[in-house]
Structure formats: structure tokens, C-alpha cells
Design a protein around this motif. Structure first.
Motif, PDB file in Angstrom:
ATOM      1  N   PRO A 540       0.734  -1.061  -0.176  1.00 53.35           N
ATOM      2  CA  PRO A 540      -0.040  -0.055  -0.024  1.00 53.35           C
ATOM      3  C   PRO A 540       0.724   1.360  -0.050  1.00 53.35           C
ATOM      4  O   PRO A 540       1.723   1.408   0.863  1.00 53.35           O
ATOM      5  N   PRO A 541       0.655   2.213  -1.019  1.00 52.91           N
ATOM      6  CA  PRO A 541       1.224   3.388  -0.814  1.00 52.91           C
ATOM      7  C   PRO A 541       0.622   4.251   0.220  1.00 52.91           C
ATOM      8  O   PRO A 541      -0.408   4.129   0.721  1.00 52.91           O
ATOM      9  N   PHE A 542       1.363   5.337   0.870  1.00 55.24           N
ATOM     10  CA  PHE A 542       1.148   6.213   1.846  1.00 55.24           C
ATOM     11  C   PHE A 542       1.763   7.232   1.942  1.00 55.24           C
ATOM     12  O   PHE A 542       2.961   7.543   1.482  1.00 55.24           O
ATOM     13  N   GLU A 543       1.287   8.466   2.580  1.00 56.71           N
ATOM     14  CA  GLU A 543       2.048   9.573   2.694  1.00 56.71           C
ATOM     15  C   GLU A 543       2.871   9.263   4.267  1.00 56.71           C
ATOM     16  O   GLU A 543       2.496   9.044   5.203  1.00 56.71           O
ATOM     17  N   ASP A 544       4.103   9.649   4.169  1.00 54.14           N
ATOM     18  CA  ASP A 544       4.962   9.397   5.201  1.00 54.14           C
ATOM     19  C   ASP A 544       5.185  10.718   6.055  1.00 54.14           C
ATOM     20  O   ASP A 544       5.933  11.648   5.401  1.00 54.14           O
ATOM     21  N   VAL A 545       4.509  11.102   7.235  1.00 57.94           N
ATOM     22  CA  VAL A 545       4.565  12.202   7.792  1.00 57.94           C
ATOM     23  C   VAL A 545       5.279  12.250   9.056  1.00 57.94           C
ATOM     24  O   VAL A 545       4.903  11.694  10.072  1.00 57.94           O
ATOM     25  N   ALA A 546       6.429  12.985   9.174  1.00 58.08           N
ATOM     26  CA  ALA A 546       7.232  13.129  10.301  1.00 58.08           C
ATOM     27  C   ALA A 546       6.664  14.142  11.264  1.00 58.08           C
ATOM     28  O   ALA A 546       6.417  15.403  10.797  1.00 58.08           O
ATOM     29  N   VAL A 547       6.240  13.948  12.447  1.00 55.79           N
ATOM     30  CA  VAL A 547       5.645  14.802  13.490  1.00 55.79           C
ATOM     31  C   VAL A 547       6.694  15.246  14.449  1.00 55.79           C
ATOM     32  O   VAL A 547       6.622  14.437  15.415  1.00 55.79           O
ATOM     33  N   THR A 548       7.191  16.399  14.356  1.00 59.28           N
ATOM     34  CA  THR A 548       8.169  16.994  15.397  1.00 59.28           C
ATOM     35  C   THR A 548       7.541  18.289  16.004  1.00 59.28           C
ATOM     36  O   THR A 548       8.346  18.729  16.905  1.00 59.28           O
ATOM     37  N   GLY A 549       6.512  18.784  15.497  1.00 63.98           N
ATOM     38  CA  GLY A 549       6.221  19.903  15.970  1.00 63.98           C
ATOM     39  C   GLY A 549       4.592  20.492  15.602  1.00 63.98           C
ATOM     40  O   GLY A 549       4.080  19.495  14.730  1.00 63.98           O
ATOM     41  N   PRO A 550       4.237  21.487  15.458  1.00 59.72           N
ATOM     42  CA  PRO A 550       2.745  21.749  15.001  1.00 59.72           C
ATOM     43  C   PRO A 550       2.695  21.693  13.356  1.00 59.72           C
ATOM     44  O   PRO A 550       3.531  22.053  12.864  1.00 59.72           O
ATOM     45  N   ILE A 551       1.549  20.817  13.121  1.00 65.86           N
ATOM     46  CA  ILE A 551       1.383  20.503  11.708  1.00 65.86           C
ATOM     47  C   ILE A 551       0.029  20.379  11.354  1.00 65.86           C
ATOM     48  O   ILE A 551      -0.856  20.094  12.376  1.00 65.86           O
ATOM     49  N   VAL A 552      -0.500  21.003  10.190  1.00 67.73           N
ATOM     50  CA  VAL A 552      -1.804  20.730   9.807  1.00 67.73           C
ATOM     51  C   VAL A 552      -1.680  19.902   8.632  1.00 67.73           C
ATOM     52  O   VAL A 552      -1.033  20.098   7.541  1.00 67.73           O
ATOM     53  N   MET A 553      -2.475  18.680   8.538  1.00 68.92           N
ATOM     54  CA  MET A 553      -2.654  17.820   7.438  1.00 68.92           C
ATOM     55  C   MET A 553      -4.289  17.806   7.067  1.00 68.92           C
ATOM     56  O   MET A 553      -5.009  17.388   7.840  1.00 68.92           O
ATOM     57  N   PRO A 554      -4.491  18.398   5.871  1.00 73.24           N
ATOM     58  CA  PRO A 554      -5.826  18.307   5.186  1.00 73.24           C
ATOM     59  C   PRO A 554      -6.248  17.347   4.411  1.00 73.24           C
ATOM     60  O   PRO A 554      -6.148  17.759   3.189  1.00 73.24           O
ATOM     61  N   PRO A 555      -6.158  15.866   4.548  1.00 67.07           N
ATOM     62  CA  PRO A 555      -6.425  14.859   3.510  1.00 67.07           C
ATOM     63  C   PRO A 555      -7.889  15.315   3.076  1.00 67.07           C
ATOM     64  O   PRO A 555      -8.846  15.611   3.711  1.00 67.07           O
ATOM     65  N   GLU A 556      -7.984  15.362   1.732  1.00 68.30           N
ATOM     66  CA  GLU A 556      -9.296  15.889   1.099  1.00 68.30           C
ATOM     67  C   GLU A 556      -9.479  15.011  -0.169  1.00 68.30           C
ATOM     68  O   GLU A 556      -9.377  15.194  -1.241  1.00 68.30           O
ATOM     69  N   PRO A 557      -9.717  13.745  -0.018  1.00 68.32           N
ATOM     70  CA  PRO A 557      -9.775  12.601  -0.853  1.00 68.32           C
ATOM     71  C   PRO A 557     -11.258  13.176  -2.111  1.00 68.32           C
ATOM     72  O   PRO A 557     -11.917  13.591  -1.532  1.00 68.32           O
ATOM     73  N   ASP A 558     -10.921  12.706  -3.217  1.00 74.40           N
ATOM     74  CA  ASP A 558     -12.121  12.726  -4.165  1.00 74.40           C
ATOM     75  C   ASP A 558     -13.174  11.845  -3.682  1.00 74.40           C
ATOM     76  O   ASP A 558     -13.124  10.835  -2.891  1.00 74.40           O
ATOM     77  N   ALA A 559     -14.654  12.170  -4.234  1.00 75.35           N
ATOM     78  CA  ALA A 559     -15.445  11.308  -3.690  1.00 75.35           C
ATOM     79  C   ALA A 559     -15.318   9.897  -4.326  1.00 75.35           C
ATOM     80  O   ALA A 559     -14.621   9.483  -5.261  1.00 75.35           O
TER      81      ALA A 559
END
Length: 671
Positions: A540-559
Motif C-alpha cells: 500500500p502506498p502512503f503519505e509518510d509524515v514526520a511529526v516533530t512540531g505543530p502541523i496541519v494535514m488536510p486529507p481531501e480525497p475525491d468522492a
């Protein structure tokens, strides 16, 4: 006036009445110059900086003094447990001189405290009645200095030190100007270029890019299949993953019925007659003449006569087609199933073994599918070397044309390919012009139902799905959707239940809504059960997000799309998270990385996150979920939120802190 507050309810008002207090705080002895320099943050109303739950934990006296804490407000604030002036917490302004060499509070010099602001010193002794932590930190408004004093004559030095540190960590991020600007993480939302996947994808991608109109694309693709123009004039990728042309033929046939441009309709009609002869064409081309070969019966075999129509279709001036009859099907459905092949004189390379192989696939498919829904009559045309298509028709009888490229995949894979073509006939007859993603995905799945151990779909489709899944919604994934039907096979109980569920657009929509998110979780865990045994192979492909401080992630998939993210928090740290859902979003998380089972999935999203976790967001309509990491703190400190469990997306307010910074600070600073 004494203000009595219930435990765990913070006082946020800057107008809280002050009371006399018996607590006192020792001033430091200054011996040298200051350490931190810069503008000082003005005095604030300190009441909102720590809440009563944190104070109660610092007192460690839960239950001994039930639910009563008194509060003295002002520039410095004192919280007293049950009017006992020896148990108190005091928060007050500090000074740069607290960090000067040799500075003393309570008669002692400070000891460094790690990971609290930019500088922190603890002033206390073993057996002392009170201790103080002094904190210095830079903010967007200047340098901040404050102290927290703890009165606990019953506690040892270690308790004092840890309690004051915890209170300082709770207070520090609530001072205005200490908030870090969050990083906005951009998910990859660029649509995948699907032109290399197949003929339909090439046609649609080039149309979307403005290379041609839909009509021009249809005509060009059919001319390529008929051998009239070269691949370079049509295909963006000269070697597409899939050369199956059934959907192109179906699109062309539909345009013949609905198109308004007479020239285009006429050209498509001509090309369709070349690529998929109709039953009327067939009746003009044949005359009875028995032919015996291997397993084939001789009675009723047909020999195509040499005439202009034969030459027009197959491009060779010789008797060109022989009708072969599948014995198993002829016994049950006389006259309904035929395989037409070039004669030896016509060439084409279709040996008796290969013809028998196609007949075996046709027989096995019809017998399997007839248990699900009644099958139409079917003609299969094995074309000579000139034609390139492997395709199926959508009329009754259902006509399937198979080019010589079928032989390149080997006999076993060729049988499953034919089974998929026959499945198209089943779907077209039973349901008419169903959507491409259903027909392509379900036909591929059904071919695996007939040949469970061949696994032709495994050889390319999991890799194909991996390339398009992150940005391509369900209805645009084509044959890769066989994995969704593989999941439905288990979830619904078999192919007959899938067929039944396709009875109307309403039931199809409801089935997607009921299963889409669960399917994506199983696909993330690579636990889709394969018809041939084991699990469907997938990376499975995925977004790899390192969380070291404040961060905003807005996943907005299509219908009818999804987003998958792996959030990684540094060892020993805790990420404090809030959520804002919008639209028809479903979200789940579990511990562990994508591609493994990890922990159990939960739809209750965490407010505290440690180590590695997988998030799955899906939607059946337009929507998004904004995931916000407010801050990252040491693991032992926690996130200081009123609800320390999980968050309900229907009630995101359950994750809010007890009390935010007072407006008093900003009023004073602006003045």
C-alpha cells in the motif's frame, strides 16, 4: 471574598476577586548580569495558565480535601487547597535575573531542568516547605519569564521538582506568543497519468489533455485495432499494460447509437464491422461444410466461403473462418456457442491445441457463470495476424474477437483472459451499459472465480493499483477494482450475492457506502482474502509524515476516494492532536505501519499520539478531515487536554483544553 471552585473546572476570568494569602515567595539574590536579554513580555492574568486538574495532581491529595480549592487573582495567582496555607500553587512573573550566576530562591541556587522552554531552573531542597521553578522562553512578543511555586511540606525534593516541572510545561504553551506556526502538510493530490494502463485510459487521458476530442480518439483507437494506422499515432505509451479493447468497442457502439455526426457514426460503424462482426455479417459469410479436428464434433461445423465480405473482414484472399462447436455447451444449449478460427490456408497460427484451449475456457466460464445468471449466446472470433484486438461485444449474441496476441501470454493465462471476456458478455446482457469501473473490475474478479489458481490478475494489477490508488477514486481505477470485488466476495458471501446487489443504482450506491471504508482498512493491512488462497499481494502506498512540531494535514480525497498516512512521532514524545471533519468523511487509525496488521483499527481518533500510527481517511462524497498536531511534548508530560482518551468526530469539542489564554494579556500589550 473567598471564591470556592469545584475541582477540575478552570477559572478563566480576568476579573476574579483577589483574596488575602498567607503564602510568600522569596526574591532571588542577584550576583551577576542576566543571561537572557530582549523585550520582556508584559504582566498577564495568570489564572488561565494552569487548570485545577493539574493543580490537584501537583497536590497529589485527591479525596483528602473534597473538591475545594481557593483562588487569589491578580498579576500573581495563588491556588490554595481547602484553605490550607501550607498546600498551595503560585504562578507569578519571573525576571531575567533568575538565571544570573549565583541567583538564589529559598536560599539555594537553581538546578537546570531539561526540556522546559529555553531555560529552566529549579530552586528547592530536600525537606523544604516550598520550591520554585523559573522558566525563560522566547515568544513572538518578546522574552517571557515566569515562576511557579509549590507549597508541599509533606513531599520530598523529587516530588517538588517533578510537580513544578509538570505545571510549568502545562502553563508555557498557554502564554500568548508561544504558539509555533504549524507546518501545512500537502498531500499528493495530482491525478495519476493512466495512459500507460490500457486503451481506454489512453483515450480518456489524451482527451482530457486536449490531444483529441472523444470522437477523434474513438476513431483513431479503432483504426489502430483494425491495423489501419500505427500505434505511434494513437498510444502515448507504445506498450500499454492492457490491450483489452472491449470497453473501447462498447464506447464506439454506444456512440453509433447516440452520435449526431454522420461522418463519425459511419466510420465507427465500418470499423466495428471489421473488429466485431455482427450475426447478420456472419450469416452472409458461412455455408455448411463439415470439418473434423480433435475434440470438435463434425456435425454442424461451418466453413466461411471465400467472398468479398470475408476479405474485407480478415484481409486475406482465401477461405478464412471455421466454426468450432464446444461439445459441453452444445449438449445443453444447441447452436448457442461457437468459436471461429482462420483455416490453415488463411494462416494466423491458431493450432488445434490453441483452439481447444479457447474452447475449454469458454466452456468452463459459461458453466460457472450460468449458476449466477443466465448466459447469452456467444461467438468467439480468433483473428488472423492483421488484427490486434482482444475484445468483447455487448449485443446478443455476444461477439468476442481475439487477436493473436492472446497466444503470447501462455495457455493458462489465455484461459483466464477468455473467462474475463465471457464475463463481460454476462454483465452486458444482464445489466446493459453498466459503468466501466464495475464491468472491468467485476469481470476480472469473475475470471479469477473460474480459474482460482491461475492468478493472472496478480501479475500486474496490484502494482497497477499501487500506482493509481492514492489519487484515483474508485470509479476511475478500471480493472484494478477487481481487488474491491475480491473483498466483496468475502464480505457478501460470493459472486451471486454481488450480482444480486447490482440490481439497481440505489443498491449499488448503498453497497459502496456500507463497504468502502472497511475495504480500504483491509487493503491497508493487506488482508484481502484471495479466491486462490492466502491474501491478495499488495504494497500500500502512503503519505509518510514526520511529526516533530505543530502541523496541519488536510486529507481531501475525491468522492469515493481515500487517503492513507503514516504519522511518525519521535521516541519519547507525544503529539497532541485535534480534528475537524467536513462532509461525508470516515476516518480510522491504528498503531503500526501500513502493510501490516499492527494494532486494531478504531474509528475513535486519538488525542495523544506516540511512535508510529496509520491513519485512513475515506469518503463516499466530497469531504475532508483536517488533522492538526497542536504541539509535541515529552511523553511523560502528556497533552493536557480535558478528555485524555479518544475523540469522537461528531463531537470535536471534547478534545479542547480547559481554558485558553486570557484576552487580558492582549489588551495590556496593545496599550
Amino acid at each position: 471574598m473567598m471564591l470556592v471552585l469545584s475541582l477540575l473546572v478552570a477559572s478563566c476570568s480576568p476579573d476574579t476577586p483577589a483574596v488575602e494569602s498567607s503564602t510568600t515567595t522569596a526574591e532571588p539574590t542577584i550576583t551577576t548580569s542576566t543571561v537572557l536579554t530582549g523585550p520582556s513580555v508584559p504582566p498577564i492574568n495568570c489564572g488561565p495558565l494552569i487548570d485545577l486538574g493539574e493543580i490537584d495532581i501537583a497536590f497529589d491529595m485527591v479525596g483528602q480535601f473534597p473538591d475545594v480549592i481557593t483562588y487569589e487573582g491578580g498579576e500573581a495567582c495563588t491556588y490554595v487547597l481547602a484553605e490550607n496555607d501550607t498546600f498551595y500553587v503560585r504562578i507569578e512573573p519571573g525576571h531575567p535575573d533568575d538565571f544570573a550566576a549565583g541567583a538564589e530562591i529559598h536560599g539555594v541556587t537553581g538546578e537546570p531542568v531539561a526540556s522546559v522552554g529555553e531555560q529552566a531552573l529549579w530552586f528547592g531542597t530536600e525537606g523544604g516547605e516550598a520550591s520554585t521553578i523559573a522558566v525563560g522562553a522566547s515568544t513572538t512578543l518578546g522574552y517571557l519569564h515566569f515562576r511557579i511555586v509549590l507549597g508541599r511540606p509533606d513531599a520530598n525534593a523529587a516530588t517538588h521538582r517533578e510537580a513544578t516541572r509538570a505545571l510549568a510545561l502545562a502553563a508555557l504553551p498557554r502564554f500568548p506568543g508561544t504558539e509555533e506556526e504549524p507546518v501545512v502538510y500537502q498531500f499528493d493530490t495530482q491525478p495519476a497519468d493512466l495512459s500507460s494502463l490500457g486503451l481506454v485510459e489512453n483515450l480518456l487521458t489524451r482527451e482530457a489533455d486536449g490531444d483529441w476530442t472523444g470522437e477523434e480518439g474513438l476513431v483513431a483507437t479503432l483504426r489502430y485495432l483494425a491495423g489501419e494506422i500505427d500505434a505511434t499515432a494513437v498510444l502515448r505509451d507504445p506498450d500499454p499494460v492492457d490491450t483489452d479493447s472491449i470497453q473501447v468497442l462498447a464506447m464506439a457502439a454506444d456512440h453509433v447509437e447516440t452520435g449526431t455526426d454522420e461522418v463519425v457514426v459511419g466510420e465507427l460503424t465500418r470499423l466495428l464491422r471489421l473488429l466485431a462482426p455482427s450475426s447478420d455479417d456472419l450469416s452472409q459469410m458461412i455455408e455448411e461444410e463439415p470439418v473434423a479436428a480433435g475434440l470438435l464434433v463434425s456435425a454442424g461445423d461451418l466453413l466461411v466461403q471465400q467472398d468479398d465480405l470475408c476479405v474485407q473482414h480478415f484481409g486475406i484472399p482465401a477461405p478464412c473462418m471455421v466454426a468450432q462447436i464446444p461439445p459441453l455447451l452444445e449438449e445443453r444449449w444447441p447452436g448457442s456457442y461457437r468459436v471461429y478460427r482462420p483455416t490453415a490456408a488463411a494462416g494466423g497460427g491458431w493450432s488445434s491445441a490453441w483452439v481447444d484451449n479457447v474452447i475449454e475456457a469458454l466452456s468452463a466460464s459459461v458453466l460457472s457463470y450460468d449458476e449466477l445468471v443466465g448466459m447469452p449466446p456467444i461467438n468467439i472470433y480468433l483473428l488472423g495476424d492483421k488484427q490486434k484486438s482482444v475484445s468483447g461485444g455487448t449485443v446478443v449474441p455476444c461477439n468476442i474477437t481475439v487477436g493473436p496476441s492472446l497466444r503470447a501470454v501462455g495457455m493458462a493465462d489465455a484461459r483466464q483472459t477468455v473467462a474475463a471476456m465471457v464475463a463481460y458478455c454476462l454483465l452486458a446482457t444482464a445489466y446493459g451499459n453498466i459503468t466501466e469501473w464495475w464491468s472491468n473490475g467485476l469481470a476480472t474478479h469473475l475470471s479469477g472465480y473460474v480459474y482460482k489458481d491461475t492468478n493472472l490478475e496478480h501479475k500486474r494489477l496490484p502494482a497497477e493499483l499501487r500506482e493509481i490508488e492514492p489519487t484515483t477514486p474508485l470509479q476511475s481505477r478500471g480493472k484494478a477494482n477487481w481487488v474491491f470485488f475480491e473483498y466483496l466476495h468475502e464480505a457478501l458471501g460470493g459472486p451471486s450475492e454481488i450480482i444480486t446487489a447490482m440490481g439497481s443504482p440505489q443498491t449499488i450506491t448503498r453497497m459502496i457506502e456500507d463497504h468502502w471504508h472497511a475495504f480500504n482498512r483491509r487493503l491497508t493491512d493487506t488482508t484481502i482474502v484471495d479466491l486462490g488462497g492466502g491474501d491478495v499481494p499488495f504494497d500500500p502506498p502512503f503519505e509518510d509524515v514526520a511529526v516533530t512540531g505543530p502541523i496541519v494535514m488536510p486529507p481531501e480525497p475525491d468522492a469515493v476516494g481515500q487517503a492513507r498516512a503514516q504519522l511518525v512521532v519521535p521516541s519519547g514524545k507525544v503529539a497532541c492532536i485535534t480534528y475537524e471533519p467536513l462532509g461525508a468523511i470516515q476516518a480510522s487509525w491504528r498503531t503500526g505501519v501500513p502493510g501490516t496488521t499492527g494494532g486494531a483499527w478504531s474509528s475513535d481518533l486519538p488525542v495523544e499520539l506516540t511512535d508510529v500510527s496509520t491513519f485512513m481517511v475515506s469518503t463516499t462524497d466530497a469531504g475532508k478531515l483536517t488533522i492538526t498536531v497542536e504541539r509535541v511534548v515529552d511523553e511523560e508530560d502528556g497533552c493536557d487536554q480535558s478528555d485524555q482518551g479518544v475523540i469522537d468526530l461528531d463531537d470535536p469539542g471534547s478534545c479542547s483544553v480547559d481554558c485558553g489564554p486570557s484576552g487580558y494579556y492582549f489588551d495590556e500589550f496593545d496599550d
